[in-house]
Design a protein around this motif. Structure first.
Motif, PDB file in Angstrom:
ATOM      1  N   UNK A 144       1.538   9.538   8.030  1.00 32.68           N
ATOM      2  CA  UNK A 144       2.390   8.453   7.537  1.00 32.68           C
ATOM      3  C   UNK A 144       1.569   7.440   6.734  1.00 32.68           C
ATOM      4  N   UNK A 145       0.350   7.109   7.221  1.00 35.67           N
ATOM      5  CA  UNK A 145      -0.518   6.153   6.524  1.00 35.67           C
ATOM      6  C   UNK A 145      -0.890   6.692   5.146  1.00 35.67           C
ATOM      7  N   UNK A 146      -1.235   7.991   5.095  1.00 31.82           N
ATOM      8  CA  UNK A 146      -1.598   8.605   3.805  1.00 31.82           C
ATOM      9  C   UNK A 146      -0.427   8.549   2.828  1.00 31.82           C
ATOM     10  N   UNK A 147       0.763   8.871   3.352  1.00 30.73           N
ATOM     11  CA  UNK A 147       1.963   8.835   2.498  1.00 30.73           C
ATOM     12  C   UNK A 147       2.230   7.421   1.974  1.00 30.73           C
ATOM     13  N   UNK A 148       2.111   6.429   2.876  1.00 27.93           N
ATOM     14  CA  UNK A 148       2.347   5.033   2.477  1.00 27.93           C
ATOM     15  C   UNK A 148       1.336   4.575   1.424  1.00 27.93           C
ATOM     16  N   UNK A 149       0.062   4.950   1.601  1.00 28.13           N
ATOM     17  CA  UNK A 149      -0.972   4.574   0.633  1.00 28.13           C
ATOM     18  C   UNK A 149      -0.662   5.138  -0.746  1.00 28.13           C
ATOM     19  N   UNK A 150      -0.266   6.451  -0.768  1.00 29.79           N
ATOM     20  CA  UNK A 150       0.106   7.073  -2.048  1.00 29.79           C
ATOM     21  C   UNK A 150       1.302   6.364  -2.681  1.00 29.79           C
ATOM     22  N   UNK A 151       2.282   6.019  -1.829  1.00 29.30           N
ATOM     23  CA  UNK A 151       3.494   5.363  -2.314  1.00 29.30           C
ATOM     24  C   UNK A 151       3.159   4.009  -2.958  1.00 29.30           C
ATOM     25  N   UNK A 152       2.309   3.225  -2.267  1.00 28.87           N
ATOM     26  CA  UNK A 152       1.956   1.902  -2.785  1.00 28.87           C
ATOM     27  C   UNK A 152       1.120   2.004  -4.066  1.00 28.87           C
ATOM     28  N   UNK A 153       0.239   3.033  -4.148  1.00 22.58           N
ATOM     29  CA  UNK A 153      -0.545   3.223  -5.374  1.00 22.58           C
ATOM     30  C   UNK A 153       0.365   3.538  -6.554  1.00 22.58           C
ATOM     31  N   UNK A 154       1.347   4.428  -6.337  1.00 20.07           N
ATOM     32  CA  UNK A 154       2.307   4.773  -7.396  1.00 20.07           C
ATOM     33  C   UNK A 154       3.129   3.549  -7.811  1.00 20.07           C
ATOM     34  N   UNK A 155       3.522   2.776  -6.772  1.00 20.65           N
ATOM     35  CA  UNK A 155       4.319   1.577  -7.029  1.00 20.65           C
ATOM     36  C   UNK A 155       3.540   0.563  -7.865  1.00 20.65           C
TER      37      UNK A 155
ATOM     38  N   UNK B 275       1.083   1.185  -9.941  1.00 18.13           N
ATOM     39  CA  UNK B 275       0.890   1.697 -11.302  1.00 18.13           C
ATOM     40  C   UNK B 275       2.120   1.479 -12.178  1.00 18.13           C
ATOM     41  N   UNK B 276       3.307   1.392 -11.537  1.00 15.40           N
ATOM     42  CA  UNK B 276       4.555   1.198 -12.298  1.00 15.40           C
ATOM     43  C   UNK B 276       4.874  -0.281 -12.541  1.00 15.40           C
ATOM     44  N   UNK B 277       4.234  -1.164 -11.765  1.00 11.85           N
ATOM     45  CA  UNK B 277       4.490  -2.612 -11.922  1.00 11.85           C
ATOM     46  C   UNK B 277       3.845  -3.092 -13.227  1.00 11.85           C
ATOM     47  N   UNK B 278       4.528  -3.950 -14.025  1.00 12.90           N
ATOM     48  CA  UNK B 278       3.923  -4.505 -15.252  1.00 12.90           C
ATOM     49  C   UNK B 278       2.602  -5.203 -14.936  1.00 12.90           C
ATOM     50  N   UNK B 279       1.605  -5.129 -15.875  1.00 15.88           N
ATOM     51  CA  UNK B 279       0.270  -5.685 -15.615  1.00 15.88           C
ATOM     52  C   UNK B 279       0.285  -7.143 -15.177  1.00 15.88           C
TER      53      UNK B 279
ATOM     54  N   UNK C 283       0.199  -9.862  -8.029  1.00 16.59           N
ATOM     55  CA  UNK C 283       1.064 -10.260  -6.916  1.00 16.59           C
ATOM     56  C   UNK C 283       1.274  -9.094  -5.947  1.00 16.59           C
ATOM     57  N   UNK C 284       1.430  -7.880  -6.520  1.00 17.17           N
ATOM     58  CA  UNK C 284       1.606  -6.694  -5.664  1.00 17.17           C
ATOM     59  C   UNK C 284       0.380  -6.436  -4.826  1.00 17.17           C
ATOM     60  N   UNK C 285      -0.802  -6.547  -5.464  1.00 22.31           N
ATOM     61  CA  UNK C 285      -2.066  -6.344  -4.729  1.00 22.31           C
ATOM     62  C   UNK C 285      -2.207  -7.393  -3.643  1.00 22.31           C
ATOM     63  N   UNK C 286      -1.819  -8.647  -3.983  1.00 26.77           N
ATOM     64  CA  UNK C 286      -1.903  -9.735  -3.003  1.00 26.77           C
ATOM     65  C   UNK C 286      -1.009  -9.444  -1.785  1.00 26.77           C
ATOM     66  N   UNK C 287       0.210  -8.919  -2.033  1.00 27.58           N
ATOM     67  CA  UNK C 287       1.135  -8.586  -0.932  1.00 27.58           C
ATOM     68  C   UNK C 287       0.550  -7.499  -0.033  1.00 27.58           C
TER      69      UNK C 287
ATOM     70  N   UNK D  68      -0.466  -7.631   3.937  1.00 24.18           N
ATOM     71  CA  UNK D  68      -0.020  -6.669   4.969  1.00 24.18           C
ATOM     72  C   UNK D  68      -1.226  -6.139   5.737  1.00 24.18           C
ATOM     73  N   UNK D  69      -2.312  -5.826   4.985  1.00 26.10           N
ATOM     74  CA  UNK D  69      -3.519  -5.308   5.645  1.00 26.10           C
ATOM     75  C   UNK D  69      -4.103  -6.342   6.605  1.00 26.10           C
ATOM     76  N   UNK D  70      -4.092  -7.615   6.187  1.00 29.35           N
ATOM     77  CA  UNK D  70      -4.616  -8.682   7.065  1.00 29.35           C
ATOM     78  C   UNK D  70      -3.770  -8.776   8.337  1.00 29.35           C
ATOM     79  N   UNK D  71      -2.421  -8.718   8.186  1.00 33.43           N
ATOM     80  CA  UNK D  71      -1.526  -8.756   9.353  1.00 33.43           C
ATOM     81  C   UNK D  71      -1.777  -7.577  10.278  1.00 33.43           C
ATOM     82  N   UNK D  72      -2.068  -6.401   9.687  1.00 37.94           N
ATOM     83  CA  UNK D  72      -2.361  -5.221  10.517  1.00 37.94           C
ATOM     84  C   UNK D  72      -3.659  -5.404  11.304  1.00 37.94           C
TER      85      UNK D  72
END
Length: 331
Positions: A255-266, A268-272, A277-281, A285-289
């Motif tokens: 599940x972690x691997x799938x989520x990481x791939x999903x967030x990387x794809x997401x 890459x699609x976000x405007x530069x 902001x996406x990286x910050x979010x 999440x990582x800090x909360x974990x």
């Protein structure tokens, strides 16, 4: 063409007067003349001048200027800056018009415009100028004419500016009224839609009310209770998955691997411009974990080390074993 003759202006200077007549000039050496600041009289007659340079009007100390017998077709627009002029000779040139600033030459006492192809209106004002008296009258009439013309132009410009400002204000008011009208129409349409929805809902409710009985109410209650149960199950499941991913339990590695791939794809699609902001979010999440992981590990450590809790779990185990034995014996 022969080589251009360089004139030494300083040698032609005598007691405030510079005589550059008959020097075969096709341009005026304004910079050299300007250096001789006490110059009040300048003779440029009998040359090949076609026009005067833009900076000619900087020679503001001149009181006498002779430009006769040249080929000048026009004077600079700011010629009126030579406001100290009392004598101006423009005899035998190719002038058709005079600049509007001529009205500023209020000290002019002598003006000769003979043998110029002046437009009829100006030629009529200038008069024949056959003698000194005629040239005095020419100076007076031309300056008065251009003063009046300048006043009329200023008045016309002022009227045009006022009309333009008025039109701009009218256009601005129209735009404001149009915006208000559009806003009112939108508000009216919104109000009508709201009223229509309320009316439709009221009609639906009124139609359904006679058919109501106890059975639908029970079904509704059941639906509500099932919905609540599903909601809480989702919350609990999310909490369990969150905790397991925080402590990096092997069960949730896929599940972690799938989520990481999903967030990387997401990402890459976000405007530069929004990517930071996406990286910050994701970092948040990582800090909360990390916090969840620390709290969970501390809780597990506490459970494993606390004697009271260990005894509690041992009692549960014993009760479980006794119940299991009793059920086997009864069978």
């Amino acid at each position: 063409m022969g080589q251009k003759v360089k004139i030494n202006v300083k040698e032609r200077y005598t007691d405030g007067e510079i005589d550059l007549s008959m020097s075969d000039l096709d341009e005026v050496p304004v910079k050299e003349i300007a250096l001789l600041k006490k110059t009040v009289s300048l003779d440029l007659s009998n040359n090949r001048l076609i026009n005067l340079p833009i900076n000619f009007s900087t020679l503001t100390n001149l009181t006498k200027l002779d430009l006769s017998k040249n080929e000048i077709t026009e004077l600079p627009e700011d010629f009126g800056a030579l406001s100290k002029l009392t004598y101006l000779d423009l005899y035998r040139n190719k002038l058709q018009h005079l600049p509007l600033s001529f009205g500023q030459l209020t000290g002019l006492k002598f003006l000769d415009l003979k043998d110029n192809p002046l437009v009829p209106a100006i030629a009529k004002v200038a008069g024949p100028c056959l003698d000194t008296k005629g040239c005095h009258q020419c100076a007076k009439d031309i300056v008065t004419f251009y003063k009046r013309l300048q006043s009329e132009v200023n008045t016309e410009m002022e009227i045009r500016n006022k009309a333009r400002q008025k039109q701009l204000e009218i256009n601005r008011q129209k735009k404001l009224e149009e915006k208000k009208k559009v806003k009112k129409e939108k508000q009216k349409a919104k109000k009508e839609n709201t009223e229509k929805l309320i009316k439709n809902n009221t009609e639906k409710i009124s139609k359904k009310e006679p058919k109501k009985n106890k059975t639908p109410q029970k079904k509704k209650q059941k639906k509500i209770s099932i919905g609540s149960l599903i909601f809480w199950l989702i919350i609990i499941l999310f909490f369990v998955v969150w905790v397991l991913t925080s402590i990096q339990h092997p069960w949730v590695d896929p599940l972690i691997s799938t989520l990481n791939l999903y967030f990387e794809n997401l990402l890459s699609k976000i405007p530069p411009e929004y990517r930071p902001y996406g990286i910050s979010c994701i970092n948040s999440v990582k800090v909360l974990q990390v916090y969840t992981r620390n709290i969970t590990l501390k809780a597990i450590e506490f459970v494993n080390t606390d004697k009271n809790i260990q005894e509690f779990f041992n009692r549960i185990k014993e009760s479980y074993y006794k119940l299991t034995e009793a059920s086997v014996t009864s069978k």
